[in-house]
Design an enzyme around this catalytic site. Structure first.
Site, PDB file in Angstrom:
ATOM      1  N   LYS A   1       0.824  -1.202   0.000  1.00  0.00           N
ATOM      2  CA  LYS A   1       0.000   0.000   0.000  1.00  0.00           C
ATOM      3  C   LYS A   1       0.870   1.270   0.000  1.00  0.00           C
ATOM      4  CE  LYS A   1      -4.080  -1.962  -0.035  1.00  0.00           C
ATOM      5  NZ  LYS A   1      -5.052  -2.042   1.048  1.00  0.00           N
TER       6      LYS A   1
ATOM      7  N   ARG B   1      -3.782 -10.872   3.290  1.00  0.00           N
ATOM      8  CA  ARG B   1      -3.936 -10.771   1.829  1.00  0.00           C
ATOM      9  C   ARG B   1      -2.686 -10.100   1.277  1.00  0.00           C
ATOM     10  NH1 ARG B   1      -5.994  -7.188  -2.096  1.00  0.00           N
ATOM     11  NH2 ARG B   1      -7.136  -8.238  -3.777  1.00  0.00           N
TER      12      ARG B   1
END
Length: 332
Positions: free
Chosen positions: A279, A314
């Protein structure tokens, strides 16, 4: 309203009154942080926490999509898109997606999450037919190989229906089943497990100026409401995982606040899925502009999540994460 966050511990020096976290033998808590919207947090021993709250925090999680939740599970990300934020185009062709997914399964992925629409900040909506064309053949081929549990990452009922008919066992919706109200019907009718995520707004606008009263409590309340709504539609809580949606309508400080408080979400009585992989805020804090080189930061945050009892990570970098988790488990 009080919010109860278990202060998670591990190790052999376990007090007699300590309670297991989500039925885990390796994680326990003897105290909990009490959070409110009105005042400063406080800490209570478990003996002073309401029994109905302790029930949700301690009850063993049942198998999710056939996977036991008493050990960390790895979900590998397979983006069959040309424009995903970190690996767009790598798996855009079905043949490349199958090779990539197969490598993830071999490396130890328990779940393969197949997505045909980018949800990066600023992404545009993909037509249903195109998203199905990207995902359905890949899911069908992977299902025949029985390589891992298959998840479809979509907001749309038509795409979800095609995916479960092709063999997907999980419907993972970044909109929390609010974008397309008929997607929940797909899960009801198929018996698929679901993952409900928090996002503030649409991917096209979610990072414009995200605002919260209290990001941890606001996200908790949203997910609590969505779990109750899905139950009312006919999806049992045992089939629901929750995801706080790191990076989806959040600033760096919002993301860090959620990561610090992750154990609060055990109060929903569902497995927790954490998606931090590559991210943007990892790049900013870790000073790494190239998303493909953010595995170290992603793994560091994933292990912090596991220490707070997160059941599913994930990730893009499956082999590296599996190795890290094995060492983390061995030391602990």
């Amino acid at each position: 309203m009080d919010y109860i966050r278990p202060l998670v511990q591990h190790g052999a020096a376990r007090p007699d009154d300590a309670l297991p976290l989500a039925g885990r033998a390796d994680l326990w808590f003897s105290h909990a942080e009490v959070l409110t919207r009105e005042g400063a947090p406080s800490v209570l021993p478990v003996g002073k926490v309401a029994p109905e709250v302790l029930e949700r925090l301690t009850v063993p999680r049942v198998d999710y999509a056939g996977l036991s939740m008493d050990t960390p599970r790895i979900m590998g990300i397979v983006n069959t898109t040309p424009d995903s934020f970190s690996d767009g185009g790598r798996h855009a062709l079905a043949a490349d997606a199958l090779v990539g997914a197969g490598a993830m399964a071999t490396a130890g992925a328990d779940i393969l999450d197949i997505g045909g629409e980018s949800t990066r900040p600023g992404a545009e909506t993909v037509p249903d037919a195109e998203e199905i064309q990207r995902t359905e053949p890949v899911i069908a081929a992977l299902s025949r190989d029985n390589a891992a549990v298959i998840s479809i990452d979509t907001r749309k009922a038509a795409v979800g229906r095609a995916a479960v008919e092709a063999g997907a066992a999980i419907v993972n919706d970044v909109s929390g089943f609010t974008y397309d109200p008929h997607l929940a019907d797909v899960a009801v009718q198929s018996g698929a497990a679901v993952c409900v995520m928090h996002a503030l707004g649409d991917p096209a606008t979610m990072q414009d100026d995200p605002q919260y009263d209290d990001v941890l409590l606001d996200v908790y309340d949203y997910l609590a409401e969505r779990v109750v709504a899905l139950e009312a539609m006919g999806i049992e809580r045992a089939r629901i995982a929750i995801d706080p949606g790191i990076g989806f309508g959040k600033t760096v400080e919002h993301n860090l606040a959620l990561l610090r408080g992750l154990s609060l979400f055990h109060g929903l009585g569902c497995p927790i899925l954490l998606g931090v992989s590559r991210k943007g805020f990892i790049g900013r804090i870790g000073q790494q502009p190239d998303a493909a080189l953010r595995a170290p930061g992603s793994i560091a945050l994933g292990l912090e999540g596991l220490a707070q009892g997160v059941q599913i990570l994930r990730v893009h970098d499956v082999a590296e994460t599996v190795q890290a988790v094995r060492l983390w488990q061995a030391v602990r």
